[in-house]
Design a protein around this motif. Structure first.
Motif, PDB file in Angstrom:
ATOM      1  N   UNK A  55     -13.644  -8.575  -3.206  1.00 40.53           N
ATOM      2  CA  UNK A  55     -14.038  -7.515  -2.647  1.00 40.53           C
ATOM      3  C   UNK A  55     -12.976  -6.462  -2.570  1.00 40.53           C
ATOM      4  N   UNK A  56     -11.899  -6.876  -2.434  1.00 36.63           N
ATOM      5  CA  UNK A  56     -10.171  -5.913  -2.105  1.00 36.63           C
ATOM      6  C   UNK A  56      -9.558  -5.837  -4.055  1.00 36.63           C
ATOM      7  N   UNK A  57      -9.723  -4.508  -3.910  1.00 33.08           N
ATOM      8  CA  UNK A  57      -8.959  -4.337  -5.121  1.00 33.08           C
ATOM      9  C   UNK A  57      -7.599  -4.829  -5.208  1.00 33.08           C
ATOM     10  N   UNK A  58      -7.862  -5.177  -6.080  1.00 31.01           N
ATOM     11  CA  UNK A  58      -6.765  -6.462  -6.783  1.00 31.01           C
ATOM     12  C   UNK A  58      -5.525  -5.724  -6.716  1.00 31.01           C
ATOM     13  N   UNK A  59      -4.950  -4.103  -7.147  1.00 24.38           N
ATOM     14  CA  UNK A  59      -3.572  -3.924  -7.234  1.00 24.38           C
ATOM     15  C   UNK A  59      -2.836  -3.543  -4.953  1.00 24.38           C
ATOM     16  N   UNK A  60      -3.486  -3.630  -4.654  1.00 25.72           N
ATOM     17  CA  UNK A  60      -3.382  -3.807  -3.055  1.00 25.72           C
ATOM     18  C   UNK A  60      -1.918  -4.227  -2.827  1.00 25.72           C
ATOM     19  N   UNK A  61      -1.243  -4.139  -2.313  1.00 22.82           N
ATOM     20  CA  UNK A  61       0.236  -4.503  -1.768  1.00 22.82           C
ATOM     21  C   UNK A  61       0.377  -4.177   0.000  1.00 22.82           C
ATOM     22  N   UNK A  94     -10.613   5.721   3.949  1.00 22.60           N
ATOM     23  CA  UNK A  94      -9.502   3.853   3.153  1.00 22.60           C
ATOM     24  C   UNK A  94      -9.913   2.880   2.994  1.00 22.60           C
ATOM     25  N   UNK A  95     -11.092   2.776   3.843  1.00 21.52           N
ATOM     26  CA  UNK A  95     -11.421   1.165   3.235  1.00 21.52           C
ATOM     27  C   UNK A  95     -12.480   1.201   1.979  1.00 21.52           C
ATOM     28  N   UNK A  96     -13.137   2.646   1.500  1.00 19.37           N
ATOM     29  CA  UNK A  96     -13.416   3.001   0.767  1.00 19.37           C
ATOM     30  C   UNK A  96     -12.910   2.992  -0.490  1.00 19.37           C
ATOM     31  N   UNK A  97     -11.448   3.274  -0.373  1.00 17.28           N
ATOM     32  CA  UNK A  97     -10.680   3.565  -1.726  1.00 17.28           C
ATOM     33  C   UNK A  97     -10.198   2.214  -2.011  1.00 17.28           C
ATOM     34  N   UNK A  98      -9.871   1.242  -1.183  1.00 18.72           N
ATOM     35  CA  UNK A  98     -10.289  -0.438  -0.730  1.00 18.72           C
ATOM     36  C   UNK A  98     -11.015  -1.361  -2.074  1.00 18.72           C
ATOM     37  N   UNK A  99     -11.614  -0.976  -2.045  1.00 16.91           N
ATOM     38  CA  UNK A  99     -13.290  -1.432  -2.547  1.00 16.91           C
ATOM     39  C   UNK A  99     -12.952  -2.114  -3.689  1.00 16.91           C
ATOM     40  N   UNK A 100     -12.825  -3.507  -3.920  1.00 12.03           N
ATOM     41  CA  UNK A 100     -12.969  -3.330  -6.094  1.00 12.03           C
ATOM     42  C   UNK A 100     -13.753  -3.144  -6.532  1.00 12.03           C
ATOM     43  N   UNK A 101     -15.113  -2.864  -6.126  1.00  5.55           N
ATOM     44  CA  UNK A 101     -15.822  -2.547  -6.950  1.00  5.55           C
ATOM     45  C   UNK A 101     -16.767  -0.993  -6.010  1.00  5.55           C
ATOM     46  N   UNK A 102     -16.854   0.267  -5.983  1.00  6.11           N
ATOM     47  CA  UNK A 102     -16.892   0.372  -8.058  1.00  6.11           C
ATOM     48  C   UNK A 102     -15.850   0.498  -8.298  1.00  6.11           C
ATOM     49  N   UNK A 103     -15.090   0.322  -9.637  1.00 11.69           N
ATOM     50  CA  UNK A 103     -12.899   0.625  -9.316  1.00 11.69           C
ATOM     51  C   UNK A 103     -13.036   1.313 -10.294  1.00 11.69           C
TER      52      UNK A 103
END
Length: 208
Positions: A144-150, A183-192
């Motif tokens: 659910x969370x984009x893989x490149x979040x740090x 922010x949360x919209x931008x952190x979603x893994x999909x749509x990538x």
């Protein structure tokens, strides 16, 4: 008519301490941490020496003032970790942390600042950030969370959230909720979306 017994020095000292804390809590929330100790003393109607007798450094006063907020922040993250849906828990943490920081400028500044002589505050904050990192790991594993979040991204978010300026705490909280939603919209893994630029390490800054 009975004579009123004089207050004991210990009682007066306790009252002074509580008044200093109450004034500092309100002032820091409204204005951030730049308020001078002398101004805290003036508003609390005590001498600067009285303030320093109870709180030898500004770091000590800030830590005492924000003990409850740190506990509340810890509870928010613990609830997120306990959520069976890591993505939902992660989103709740982002939303509630942003609102908490928007309502209290002092706590927002304290959270992203370094306190070289106050160990407890730093330990509590690092524990909170560590738990958020674990929650993010679980949300990534669930897809659910984009893989490149740090974690530095969260620090950057909190710094940006501090910049919200409105006419009231209520308006600040409302603006913060919208900011968190975007922010949360931008952190979603999909749509990538496209990959993020490289992360920048954001060191905690000394503001006291």
């Amino acid at each position: 008519m009975t004579n009123q017994l004089p207050r004991s020095p210990r009682s007066d000292a306790r009252d002074n301490r509580e008044r200093i804390l109450a004034v500092a809590r309100t002032t820091f929330a409204e204005q951030g941490l730049d308020v001078a100790m002398r101004e805290i003393a003036r508003r609390a109607e005590v001498g600067p020496a009285t303030v320093y007798r109870h709180f030898p450094t500004k770091e000590a006063l800030v830590t005492e003032v924000f003990t409850e907020q740190m506990a509340a922040c810890t509870a928010v993250v613990d609830e997120g970790l306990a959520d069976p849906d890591p993505w939902h828990g992660f989103c709740q943490v982002i939303e509630r942390a942003c609102e908490m920081h928007a309502r209290d400028r002092g706590f927002a500044a304290a959270f992203v600042s370094a306190f070289p002589h106050v160990i407890d505050f730093a330990v509590d904050r690092d524990r909170v950030l560590g738990n958020i990192a674990e929650l993010a790991r679980r949300a990534k594993a669930g897809g659910k969370l984009r893989h490149d979040f740090v974690l530095e991204d969260l620090v950057m978010v909190l710094m940006a959230n501090r910049g919200i300026r409105t006419t009231s705490p209520t308006a600040a909280a409302a603006a913060s909720r919208r900011f968190a939603a975007l922010l949360i919209q931008g952190l979603r893994a999909e749509p990538a979306g496209p990959p993020l630029p490289p992360a920048v390490r954001l060191p905690l800054t000394v503001v006291i």
